[in-house]
Design a protein around this motif. Sequence first.
Motif, PDB file in Angstrom:
ATOM      1  N   MET A   1      16.930 -80.757 -20.418  1.00  0.00           N
ATOM      2  CA  MET A   1      15.783 -81.655 -20.523  1.00  0.00           C
ATOM      3  C   MET A   1      14.603 -80.957 -21.189  1.00  0.00           C
ATOM      4  SD  MET A   1      15.738 -83.821 -16.930  1.00  0.00           S
ATOM      5  CE  MET A   1      16.391 -82.582 -15.795  1.00  0.00           C
ATOM      6  N   ALA A   2      14.368 -79.699 -20.836  1.00  0.00           N
ATOM      7  CA  ALA A   2      13.252 -78.960 -21.423  1.00  0.00           C
ATOM      8  C   ALA A   2      13.430 -78.817 -22.931  1.00  0.00           C
ATOM      9  CB  ALA A   2      13.139 -77.585 -20.767  1.00  0.00           C
ATOM     10  N   VAL A   3      14.663 -78.591 -23.368  1.00  0.00           N
ATOM     11  CA  VAL A   3      14.936 -78.482 -24.798  1.00  0.00           C
ATOM     12  C   VAL A   3      14.601 -79.789 -25.508  1.00  0.00           C
ATOM     13  CG1 VAL A   3      16.793 -78.307 -26.515  1.00  0.00           C
ATOM     14  CG2 VAL A   3      16.665 -76.654 -24.647  1.00  0.00           C
ATOM     15  N   LEU A   4      15.054 -80.914 -24.963  1.00  0.00           N
ATOM     16  CA  LEU A   4      14.798 -82.199 -25.612  1.00  0.00           C
ATOM     17  C   LEU A   4      13.303 -82.533 -25.595  1.00  0.00           C
ATOM     18  CD1 LEU A   4      17.246 -83.461 -26.855  1.00  0.00           C
ATOM     19  CD2 LEU A   4      17.132 -85.303 -25.195  1.00  0.00           C
ATOM     20  N   CYS A   5      12.596 -82.082 -24.568  1.00  0.00           N
ATOM     21  CA  CYS A   5      11.142 -82.264 -24.552  1.00  0.00           C
ATOM     22  C   CYS A   5      10.501 -81.440 -25.675  1.00  0.00           C
ATOM     23  CB  CYS A   5      10.577 -81.867 -23.197  1.00  0.00           C
ATOM     24  SG  CYS A   5      10.886 -83.084 -21.897  1.00  0.00           S
ATOM     25  N   GLY A   6      11.042 -80.260 -25.943  1.00  0.00           N
ATOM     26  CA  GLY A   6      10.553 -79.448 -27.055  1.00  0.00           C
ATOM     27  C   GLY A   6      10.800 -80.129 -28.389  1.00  0.00           C
ATOM     28  N   VAL A   7      11.952 -80.775 -28.525  1.00  0.00           N
ATOM     29  CA  VAL A   7      12.249 -81.533 -29.747  1.00  0.00           C
ATOM     30  C   VAL A   7      11.275 -82.700 -29.881  1.00  0.00           C
ATOM     31  CG1 VAL A   7      13.987 -82.918 -30.941  1.00  0.00           C
ATOM     32  CG2 VAL A   7      14.687 -80.864 -29.689  1.00  0.00           C
ATOM     33  N   ALA A   8      10.958 -83.349 -28.755  1.00  0.00           N
ATOM     34  CA  ALA A   8       9.998 -84.464 -28.779  1.00  0.00           C
ATOM     35  C   ALA A   8       8.639 -83.993 -29.288  1.00  0.00           C
ATOM     36  CB  ALA A   8       9.869 -85.066 -27.384  1.00  0.00           C
TER      37      ALA A   8
ATOM     38  N   ALA B   1      24.667 -83.480 -28.767  1.00  0.00           N
ATOM     39  CA  ALA B   1      24.292 -82.976 -27.446  1.00  0.00           C
ATOM     40  C   ALA B   1      24.752 -81.528 -27.360  1.00  0.00           C
ATOM     41  CB  ALA B   1      24.928 -83.808 -26.335  1.00  0.00           C
ATOM     42  N   PHE B   2      24.195 -80.797 -26.398  1.00  0.00           N
ATOM     43  CA  PHE B   2      24.669 -79.432 -26.182  1.00  0.00           C
ATOM     44  C   PHE B   2      24.795 -79.163 -24.693  1.00  0.00           C
ATOM     45  CE2 PHE B   2      20.410 -78.221 -24.972  1.00  0.00           C
ATOM     46  CZ  PHE B   2      20.548 -77.022 -24.272  1.00  0.00           C
ATOM     47  N   HIS B   3      25.539 -78.113 -24.380  1.00  0.00           N
ATOM     48  CA  HIS B   3      25.620 -77.632 -22.998  1.00  0.00           C
ATOM     49  C   HIS B   3      25.518 -76.124 -23.012  1.00  0.00           C
ATOM     50  CE1 HIS B   3      26.528 -77.479 -18.768  1.00  0.00           C
ATOM     51  NE2 HIS B   3      26.639 -78.795 -18.746  1.00  0.00           N
ATOM     52  N   ASN B   4      24.775 -75.575 -22.057  1.00  0.00           N
ATOM     53  CA  ASN B   4      24.692 -74.120 -21.962  1.00  0.00           C
ATOM     54  C   ASN B   4      26.025 -73.564 -21.479  1.00  0.00           C
ATOM     55  OD1 ASN B   4      24.278 -73.033 -18.867  1.00  0.00           O
ATOM     56  ND2 ASN B   4      23.623 -75.177 -19.110  1.00  0.00           N
ATOM     57  N   LEU B   5      26.336 -72.331 -21.898  1.00  0.00           N
ATOM     58  CA  LEU B   5      27.656 -71.744 -21.638  1.00  0.00           C
ATOM     59  C   LEU B   5      27.544 -70.330 -21.064  1.00  0.00           C
ATOM     60  CD1 LEU B   5      29.456 -72.709 -24.994  1.00  0.00           C
ATOM     61  CD2 LEU B   5      29.609 -73.918 -22.796  1.00  0.00           C
ATOM     62  N   PRO B   6      27.557 -70.178 -19.740  1.00  0.00           N
ATOM     63  CA  PRO B   6      27.649 -68.839 -19.168  1.00  0.00           C
ATOM     64  C   PRO B   6      28.919 -68.141 -19.671  1.00  0.00           C
ATOM     65  CG  PRO B   6      27.022 -70.419 -17.486  1.00  0.00           C
ATOM     66  CD  PRO B   6      27.410 -71.215 -18.699  1.00  0.00           C
ATOM     67  N   GLY B   7      28.823 -66.822 -19.857  1.00  0.00           N
ATOM     68  CA  GLY B   7      29.974 -66.066 -20.349  1.00  0.00           C
ATOM     69  C   GLY B   7      29.935 -65.814 -21.839  1.00  0.00           C
ATOM     70  N   TYR B   8      29.041 -66.497 -22.553  1.00  0.00           N
ATOM     71  CA  TYR B   8      28.859 -66.287 -23.991  1.00  0.00           C
ATOM     72  C   TYR B   8      27.544 -65.567 -24.235  1.00  0.00           C
ATOM     73  CZ  TYR B   8      32.851 -69.173 -25.267  1.00  0.00           C
ATOM     74  OH  TYR B   8      34.127 -69.652 -25.432  1.00  0.00           O
TER      75      TYR B   8
ATOM     76  N   ILE C   1      15.865 -71.842 -24.469  1.00  0.00           N
ATOM     77  CA  ILE C   1      15.152 -73.099 -24.773  1.00  0.00           C
ATOM     78  C   ILE C   1      14.789 -73.175 -26.253  1.00  0.00           C
ATOM     79  CG2 ILE C   1      13.045 -74.434 -24.377  1.00  0.00           C
ATOM     80  CD1 ILE C   1      13.187 -73.608 -21.430  1.00  0.00           C
ATOM     81  N   PRO C   2      14.166 -72.127 -26.838  1.00  0.00           N
ATOM     82  CA  PRO C   2      13.826 -72.221 -28.273  1.00  0.00           C
ATOM     83  C   PRO C   2      15.054 -72.309 -29.172  1.00  0.00           C
ATOM     84  CG  PRO C   2      13.339 -70.023 -27.419  1.00  0.00           C
ATOM     85  CD  PRO C   2      13.632 -70.892 -26.242  1.00  0.00           C
ATOM     86  N   VAL C   3      16.174 -71.741 -28.736  1.00  0.00           N
ATOM     87  CA  VAL C   3      17.405 -71.838 -29.523  1.00  0.00           C
ATOM     88  C   VAL C   3      17.868 -73.290 -29.597  1.00  0.00           C
ATOM     89  CG1 VAL C   3      19.819 -71.113 -29.721  1.00  0.00           C
ATOM     90  CG2 VAL C   3      18.089 -69.489 -28.899  1.00  0.00           C
ATOM     91  N   GLY C   4      17.832 -73.960 -28.445  1.00  0.00           N
ATOM     92  CA  GLY C   4      18.218 -75.361 -28.417  1.00  0.00           C
ATOM     93  C   GLY C   4      17.312 -76.223 -29.276  1.00  0.00           C
ATOM     94  N   VAL C   5      16.001 -75.964 -29.203  1.00  0.00           N
ATOM     95  CA  VAL C   5      15.044 -76.729 -30.005  1.00  0.00           C
ATOM     96  C   VAL C   5      15.295 -76.502 -31.492  1.00  0.00           C
ATOM     97  CG1 VAL C   5      12.600 -77.014 -30.578  1.00  0.00           C
ATOM     98  CG2 VAL C   5      13.299 -76.719 -28.183  1.00  0.00           C
ATOM     99  N   GLN C   6      15.521 -75.247 -31.881  1.00  0.00           N
ATOM    100  CA  GLN C   6      15.768 -74.943 -33.288  1.00  0.00           C
ATOM    101  C   GLN C   6      17.080 -75.551 -33.778  1.00  0.00           C
ATOM    102  OE1 GLN C   6      14.836 -70.803 -34.644  1.00  0.00           O
ATOM    103  NE2 GLN C   6      14.185 -70.522 -32.520  1.00  0.00           N
ATOM    104  N   ALA C   7      18.106 -75.522 -32.948  1.00  0.00           N
ATOM    105  CA  ALA C   7      19.386 -76.104 -33.353  1.00  0.00           C
ATOM    106  C   ALA C   7      19.238 -77.598 -33.614  1.00  0.00           C
ATOM    107  CB  ALA C   7      20.443 -75.853 -32.277  1.00  0.00           C
ATOM    108  N   PHE C   8      18.591 -78.312 -32.698  1.00  0.00           N
ATOM    109  CA  PHE C   8      18.409 -79.755 -32.858  1.00  0.00           C
ATOM    110  C   PHE C   8      17.499 -80.085 -34.038  1.00  0.00           C
ATOM    111  CE2 PHE C   8      19.508 -80.700 -28.181  1.00  0.00           C
ATOM    112  CZ  PHE C   8      20.740 -81.237 -28.520  1.00  0.00           C
ATOM    113  N   THR C   9      16.374 -79.371 -34.157  1.00  0.00           N
ATOM    114  CA  THR C   9      15.461 -79.668 -35.271  1.00  0.00           C
ATOM    115  C   THR C   9      16.099 -79.295 -36.598  1.00  0.00           C
ATOM    116  OG1 THR C   9      14.332 -77.537 -34.948  1.00  0.00           O
ATOM    117  CG2 THR C   9      13.386 -79.474 -33.862  1.00  0.00           C
ATOM    118  N   GLY C  10      16.944 -78.269 -36.598  1.00  0.00           N
ATOM    119  CA  GLY C  10      17.657 -77.910 -37.822  1.00  0.00           C
ATOM    120  C   GLY C  10      18.606 -79.009 -38.270  1.00  0.00           C
ATOM    121  N   ILE C  11      19.290 -79.613 -37.304  1.00  0.00           N
ATOM    122  CA  ILE C  11      20.188 -80.735 -37.606  1.00  0.00           C
ATOM    123  C   ILE C  11      19.389 -81.907 -38.178  1.00  0.00           C
ATOM    124  CG2 ILE C  11      21.678 -82.489 -36.575  1.00  0.00           C
ATOM    125  CD1 ILE C  11      22.504 -80.290 -34.510  1.00  0.00           C
ATOM    126  N   ILE C  12      18.259 -82.216 -37.539  1.00  0.00           N
ATOM    127  CA  ILE C  12      17.412 -83.325 -37.999  1.00  0.00           C
ATOM    128  C   ILE C  12      16.920 -83.064 -39.424  1.00  0.00           C
ATOM    129  CG2 ILE C  12      15.227 -84.546 -37.628  1.00  0.00           C
ATOM    130  CD1 ILE C  12      15.602 -83.923 -34.602  1.00  0.00           C
TER     131      ILE C  12
END
Length: 380
Positions: A101-108, A153-160, A361-372
């Motif tokens: 949710m925090a990531v999508l709020c950053g995209v907003a 959409a994305f999901h965080n991945l423990p172990g990576y 969080i910033p990685v998720g925001v950058q990934a989504f904004t990069g796609i846009i």
Amino acid sequence: MSTTTHLAAFRKELHQHPEVSGQERETAQRIIHFLEKLNPQELITSLGGTGVLATFGGKEAEPEILLRCELDALPIQEINTFAHASQSRGVSHKCGHDGHMAVLCGVAEWLSQQKNLHGKVHLLFQPAEENGEGAKAVLADSRFQLSPDWVFAFHNLPGYPLGQVVYREGTFTAAVNSLIFRFTGKTSHAAEPEHGINPAFAIAEILQKLDSLSLNDPSNVDMRVISVVHVSVGEEAYGISAGAGELHLTLRCWDDERLRKLENDVKALVHEVAKAQKNQVETSETQTFFANTNDAQAAQLVEKACVEKALDSYKRPYPFKWGEDFGLFTNQFRGCMFGIGAGEDCPALHNPDYDFPDAIIPVGVQAFTGIIQTLQKAHV
């Protein structure tokens, strides 16, 4: 990219006040309060129950993009003792939806600052992902009048590795369905079990034979996972030989067609054994998740965004075995679900000590904004 400290603080606030599937009313209100300050073109609330849909964009119809995150938490007692620990006993964000949710709020926030945005971007804060009901409810809501060109959409991945974007074409997460078998035999005096029909013996035989239907090899296209999640027989009444029982299974395959075949095989086995041992059996289903099928071009857009934003990325050779109800969206619209590494030492999802790492969080925001931005360039 501006600082995301405020997004991390908001994520912690969400973490402190978790709500389980279908009950995310306060969570939704916090999201609405955050979004209202950004003046979206449209803001729909109570979508599919408690969902929130914010739309940003210009007059152009294309491209129309939908980005989705989840509102719900899990019925798990948190054992962490940090300052932002869950304040709701027995409920906690152990899948990282607070961070999503925090990531999508950053995209907003980023979208609200764009002066020449082409097309429309819809941000969906979806309820009830954990029980597989949320995507279905949103898509069935008459106010969901969208037909997006792309969904992500994305999901965080423990172990990576922390911040690594994990993607692939084709299936990303498994098709999953849970089956419930209710057996009816006949009670008798525990001293005379021969006068009754005890389902325990049918269930025991079924459990032994289920292994022959399994193929728990993630690298195999015919992967089949059968998990026994609950078994019950009779009551704690020591003078009674049981006359009823239940067997709950979760089945997983890489695609919906293979899952239907496995379901039929399991049902045939259960009914064959039950009939041979003179048990009546009723079958029901729950928590169905369609496979997430990533469109090849959509996956390439994720890859391109990683290159342009200088994000570490990894193309995974085979899917993940867990289910995710974003599969309903990728079944209807062209799209892609990807992952972001939460750290190789991060506790696993659904563990009582898990916590979403704010560093991604910033990685998720950058990934989504990069796609846009990539899709924007294609339509300018």
